[in-house]
Scaffold this motif. Structure first.
Motif, PDB file in Angstrom:
ATOM      1  N   LEU A 356       0.867  -1.176   0.000  1.00 26.91           N
ATOM      2  CA  LEU A 356       0.000   0.000   0.000  1.00 26.91           C
ATOM      3  C   LEU A 356       0.900   1.222   0.000  1.00 26.91           C
ATOM      4  N   VAL A 357       0.882   1.970  -1.088  1.00 28.08           N
ATOM      5  CA  VAL A 357       1.809   3.089  -1.304  1.00 28.08           C
ATOM      6  C   VAL A 357       1.080   4.406  -1.109  1.00 28.08           C
ATOM      7  N   GLY A 358       1.586   5.250  -0.226  1.00 34.20           N
ATOM      8  CA  GLY A 358       1.044   6.593  -0.063  1.00 34.20           C
ATOM      9  C   GLY A 358       1.685   7.527  -1.069  1.00 34.20           C
ATOM     10  N   VAL A 375      -2.935   0.508  -3.923  1.00 34.24           N
ATOM     11  CA  VAL A 375      -2.572  -0.908  -3.830  1.00 34.24           C
ATOM     12  C   VAL A 375      -1.677  -1.236  -5.026  1.00 34.24           C
ATOM     13  N   TRP A 376      -0.406  -1.558  -4.734  1.00 35.53           N
ATOM     14  CA  TRP A 376       0.578  -1.805  -5.797  1.00 35.53           C
ATOM     15  C   TRP A 376       0.940  -3.288  -5.776  1.00 35.53           C
ATOM     16  N   ASP A 384      -6.225  -0.716  -7.289  1.00 38.00           N
ATOM     17  CA  ASP A 384      -7.232   0.005  -6.512  1.00 38.00           C
ATOM     18  C   ASP A 384      -6.557   1.086  -5.667  1.00 38.00           C
ATOM     19  N   TYR A 385      -7.303   2.103  -5.300  1.00 40.18           N
ATOM     20  CA  TYR A 385      -6.728   3.179  -4.489  1.00 40.18           C
ATOM     21  C   TYR A 385      -7.818   3.869  -3.682  1.00 40.18           C
ATOM     22  N   VAL A 426     -11.954   0.872   1.824  1.00 41.06           N
ATOM     23  CA  VAL A 426     -11.981  -0.581   1.952  1.00 41.06           C
ATOM     24  C   VAL A 426     -11.457  -1.185   0.655  1.00 41.06           C
ATOM     25  N   MET A 427     -10.329  -1.899   0.732  1.00 40.81           N
ATOM     26  CA  MET A 427      -9.674  -2.443  -0.461  1.00 40.81           C
ATOM     27  C   MET A 427      -9.068  -3.803  -0.137  1.00 40.81           C
TER      28      MET A 427
END
Length: 565
Positions: A356-358, A375-376, A384-385, A426-427
């Motif tokens: 999960l990349v900010g 989401v990487w 998704d993000y 929610v992912m």
């Protein structure tokens, strides 16, 4: 005598026979006119003003990083005593004094962006205590007033957390009680219930103090050993001493019941084990230009993730099933910056699990910025993000931009507003469903509740500006309360600290120091069970707030009825 209250003996009282001036008017001093009243601190009286000031200062150390948690209800008790017997207007002023004394030190970290911003924000927050103080002064005339005063604290926080610009719910009473016997109540009624019980304990302590004062007055007015009655007690039947002690014992018993009840509430922490990794890459030292600074932050997180991958291959760390990066790990838009994309994608492929990349990204029209959690995937890349739904006013977007940029040149540092996301975080991240919130969204009940249906909760944050102040540990305290409130493991990933892994029962499984690179790897429970707080939603908060407002209306109606008799 037993019906006497603290108001009747106040040297700067607003009512009572035998005093100069009309009820509610400051007493006139020997020097004549209102000068004597001003010397006594106006209508409130200096003793009460100092009591309100002490109340606010006493509440402050209850919050992190000092964590003297019992001081919160004690501060509330002092403030309640200062407000009892006052008019609504005087009560409002006294509460504002207490609020200023509380918010200025508890929000001191805001001074990093300028002392003017810190002072203005603190005084604006203290202004919410004006109606709170007026309400407490009014309902303190009713039987059972500790309950009504506690409900008014919930009402104040409800408004402060919503108005204006979405509100600012920092430093709620509940956030001072995130590792105490009151914490488990969050699983029943959320943060509002914890606030209510904290204020209720303070009200009960104040009630016990009033009862003890009455006992002392009653004993002082009894006939002496020679049988000669003291002034004001002619023909009075002496009351048994134990009767005066009953209210004190009852209050202490209720406090013990509230505190002890919390220890009996189960806080389950079992669930399907999932191995997670939280990366804190840290920020570089000052001295780089703006672009160099952003690239260095990204490089730090790429480096920390590659080191994690190397330790996993060497068998030094267990293989995580997912990895979390913090907010602002990449201020270079990976969708438009090939170098940023390549750096992130390479690190994700190296560790071999979803990350999960900010990241900050441009909106399609290029007019605004999005604060994303992306989401990487190591195979398919960015998918998704979540876009932060609650950007910070005057920090991430600028209300009244045309006017304020002309008046305050500092706001030129916000050249573009951040866009507001329109869906929950929610992912799917690896083998679990996560609920993502970004930065100070963790302070908002609605935002966290909305994503609590995930198996894990994630807080991505960037505290570099506020480092080594009270704000990062206060944010961690909020996460601990949220973990219990929703029965979820919480992963807090910060660029420079404090990063943490919090168990569903609020225990700290791991915690980083500030301004050092850190990687935390833990097997944590992924849970699906919902708490009662999740099922009730915002109902407890609105019910308690309505209780407080109803008490104010009842007290006003009673006062008007008595005036007509």
């Amino acid at each position: 005598m037993a019906q006497e209250t603290l108001r009747d003996r106040s040297p700067a009282g607003e009512s009572g026979a035998g005093r100069s001036g009309a009820p509610g008017e400051a007493p006139r001093g020997r020097s004549g006119g209102r000068l004597g009243g001003l010397r006594r601190g106006g209508r409130a009286g200096w003793p009460r003003i100092l009591l309100a000031l002490a109340a606010g200062l006493l509440m402050w150390p209850a919050f992190p990083p000092i964590d003297l948690t019992p001081l919160a209800p004690l501060g509330i008790a002092l403030l309640t005593l200062a407000l009892r017997g006052r008019t609504a207007r005087t009560g409002a002023w006294l509460a504002f004094v207490a609020g200023a004394a509380f918010f200025l030190p508890v929000l001191e970290g805001i001074s990093r962006v300028g002392p003017d911003g810190w002072i203005i924000l603190s005084l604006v927050q203290a202004a919410y205590f004006l109606p709170l103080g007026a309400g407490i002064a009014v309902v303190a005339r009713l039987p059972g007033w500790p309950v009504w005063t506690a409900a008014l604290w919930v009402c104040e926080e409800l408004i402060r957390g919503r108005v204006p610009f979405g509100g600012f719910p920092w430093a709620r009473l509940a956030f001072s009680q995130t590792a105490t016997p009151l914490t488990p109540y969050a699983s029943f009624g959320g943060a509002p219930l914890v606030t209510f019980l904290t204020a209720l304990i303070g009200g009960l302590v104040a009630y016990a103090a009033v009862a003890a004062y009455r006992v002392r007055r009653t004993r002082a007015s009894r006939p002496d050993e020679d049988g000669e009655g003291k002034e004001g007690d002619e023909g009075a039947e002496p009351r048994p001493a134990w009767r005066g002690l009953v209210p004190i014992a009852a209050c202490l018993a209720l406090v013990a019941a509230v505190v002890g009840g919390g220890t009996l509430i189960p806080t389950p922490a079992s669930g399907r084990p999932v191995t997670v990794a939280v990366v804190q890459g840290n920020v570089p030292r000052l001295g780089l230009d703006f672009l160099g600074q952003r690239k260095a932050v990204l490089d730090n997180h790429v480096k920390a993730t590659r080191e994690l991958a190397a330790k996993v291959r060497a068998g030094e760390l267990p293989r995580p099933e997912l990895v979390v990066w913090p907010e602002n790990a990449s201020d270079l838009d990976p969708y438009t910056e090939p170098d940023a994309y390549a750096a992130i994608d390479g690190a994700v492929k190296d560790v071999g699990v979803p990350v999960l990349v900010g990241a900050l990204t441009d909106t399609p029209d290029g007019e605004k910025v999005e604060n994303r959690g992306i989401v990487w995937d190591p195979v398919s890349g960015p998918g998704d993000y979540y876009v932060k739904r609650h950007p910070v006013p005057f920090g991430e977007y600028l209300p009244f931009r045309d006017l304020l940029t002309k008046l305050i040149t500092r706001f030129e540092r916000i050249p573009r507003d951040f866009a507001k996301g329109d869906r929950s975080g929610v992912m799917e991240l690896g083998p679990v469903t996560i609920g993502d919130v970004i930065c100070f969204e963790v302070a908002y009940d609605k935002e966290v509740r909305d994503v609590a249906r995930g198996n894990l909760l994630v807080v991505q944050t960037n505290n570099a500006t506020w480092g080594r102040t009270g704000l990062p540990p206060q944010q961690i305290a909020m996460s601990r309360l949220r973990a219990v409130e929703h029965g979820r493991t919480i992963l807090v990933s910060a660029t420079s600290g404090i990063s943490a892994i919090v168990a569903p029962d609020g225990r700290m499984l791991d915690e980083s120091r500030e301004f050092v690179p850190d990687v935390q790897v833990q097997a944590v429970p992924a849970r699906t069970a919902r708490t009662l707080s999740d099922r009730l939603g915002a109902a407890p908060e609105w019910a308690l707030a309505a209780l407080g407002l109803g008490a104010v209306l009842a007290a006003a109606w009673t006062a008007r009825k008595n005036e007509g008799n």
